[in-house]
Design a protein around this motif. Structure first.
Motif, short mmCIF file in Angstrom:
data_model
loop_
_atom_site.label_atom_id
_atom_site.label_comp_id
_atom_site.label_asym_id
_atom_site.label_seq_id
_atom_site.Cartn_x
_atom_site.Cartn_y
_atom_site.Cartn_z
N ARG A 1 0.83 -1.21 0.00
CA ARG A 1 0.00 0.00 0.00
C ARG A 1 0.86 1.26 0.00
NH1 ARG A 1 -2.87 -3.14 3.68
NH2 ARG A 1 -1.87 -2.09 5.46
N VAL A 2 1.88 1.28 0.86
CA VAL A 2 2.73 2.45 0.98
C VAL A 2 3.50 2.70 -0.32
CG1 VAL A 2 4.84 3.28 2.12
CG2 VAL A 2 2.93 2.46 3.48
N THR A 3 4.07 1.66 -0.87
CA THR A 3 4.84 1.82 -2.11
C THR A 3 3.95 2.33 -3.24
OG1 THR A 3 6.39 0.09 -1.45
CG2 THR A 3 6.29 0.62 -3.80
N SER A 4 2.77 1.75 -3.38
CA SER A 4 1.84 2.20 -4.43
C SER A 4 1.44 3.66 -4.23
CB SER A 4 0.59 1.33 -4.45
OG SER A 4 0.91 0.03 -4.84
N ARG A 5 1.13 4.02 -3.00
CA ARG A 5 0.70 5.39 -2.71
C ARG A 5 1.82 6.38 -2.97
NH1 ARG A 5 -1.95 9.83 -2.48
NH2 ARG A 5 -2.58 10.66 -0.47
N GLY B 1 8.81 6.83 -14.59
CA GLY B 1 10.19 6.38 -14.47
C GLY B 1 10.97 7.17 -13.44
N ARG B 2 10.77 8.48 -13.42
CA ARG B 2 11.49 9.33 -12.47
C ARG B 2 11.02 9.06 -11.04
NH1 ARG B 2 14.68 13.85 -13.68
NH2 ARG B 2 14.74 12.82 -15.71
N SER B 3 9.73 8.79 -10.87
CA SER B 3 9.24 8.48 -9.52
C SER B 3 9.87 7.20 -9.00
CB SER B 3 7.71 8.40 -9.49
OG SER B 3 7.25 7.23 -10.14
N LEU B 4 10.00 6.21 -9.87
CA LEU B 4 10.64 4.96 -9.47
C LEU B 4 12.11 5.19 -9.12
CD1 LEU B 4 10.09 1.97 -9.05
CD2 LEU B 4 10.68 1.61 -11.46
N LEU B 5 12.79 6.00 -9.92
CA LEU B 5 14.18 6.34 -9.64
C LEU B 5 14.31 7.06 -8.29
CD1 LEU B 5 17.15 6.54 -10.53
CD2 LEU B 5 16.54 8.66 -11.70
N ALA B 6 13.44 8.02 -8.04
CA ALA B 6 13.49 8.77 -6.78
C ALA B 6 13.23 7.85 -5.58
CB ALA B 6 12.47 9.90 -6.79
N TYR B 7 12.27 6.94 -5.72
CA TYR B 7 11.92 6.07 -4.60
C TYR B 7 13.02 5.06 -4.31
CZ TYR B 7 8.86 3.61 -1.37
OH TYR B 7 8.32 3.04 -0.25
N THR B 8 13.57 4.48 -5.37
CA THR B 8 14.67 3.52 -5.15
C THR B 8 15.91 4.25 -4.63
OG1 THR B 8 15.29 3.61 -7.49
CG2 THR B 8 13.81 1.82 -6.81
#
Length: 197
Positions: A127-131, A152-159
């Protein structure tokens, strides 16, 4: 509440203690007797508020989701400019990973990541990751990126955040300190916010 069973401790006190235990020792550290000792009360106080350990874990996970995701998003949403909101969010989460004696930002998250095979933890992390990814994607898109690039940028920022937190936890000497840390965070944020490749 009164009654001699430790009822003066609230469910929130137990939940906060459980989150502290997770930050220090992972999910296995959420044990009723040691938490009661830490709080200076008895197991009776625990059972006043929770049916069992799983109920406490569920409450702690819900509290973590609210505190580290929903309240952060609500605070960031107060800004008007999407690029500034994005910068503020990234500076907040990267800057919060401080090196010190207390578990830093991301400590609960890292402990939960290590326990992702637990069904309760897995559901919460999902839930947290999706949100978070959806919110980051929206901010990047509002700041002018195409939907695909924003995702793509959101995934980069999160990782990058997860890696940053892990580095601060496992090998803190690899990160700068003081003003150099602040400069490092600014450089990370600018690299993530920049629209070009």
């Amino acid at each position: 509440m009164v009654g001699g069973k430790g009822e003066s401790f609230t469910a929130g006190d137990w939940t906060a203690a459980a989150l502290d235990a997770i930050a220090r020792g992972g999910l296995a550290a959420v044990a009723i007797e040691p938490l009661a000792k830490h709080l200076g009360t008895t197991k009776g106080s625990f059972y006043w508020h929770f049916a069992d350990r799983n109920a406490l874990v569920v409450a702690a996970l819900a509290s973590w989701e609210e505190r580290d995701t929903e309240l952060v998003i609500a605070a960031i949403e107060r800004g008007d400019d999407p690029t500034e909101r994005l910068r503020n969010l990234l500076e907040l989460v990267f800057g919060a990973v401080q090196i010190g004696v207390q578990p830093g930002a991301g400590s609960v998250e890292l402990a939960l990541q290590a326990n992702a095979s637990d069904p309760l933890v897995s559901a919460s992390l999902g839930r947290v990751t999706s949100r978070r990814l959806a919110y980051l994607t929206r901010l990047f898109a509002e700041a002018g990126m195409s939907p695909a690039r924003a995702r793509g940028r959101s995934l980069l920022a999160y990782t990058a955040f997860l890696g940053h937190a892990q580095l601060a936890h496992a090998t803190p000497e690899a990160l700068p300190v003081g003003r150099a840390f602040d400069t490092h965070v600014r450089h990370v944020v600018e690299a993530l916010v920049r629209a070009d490749d």
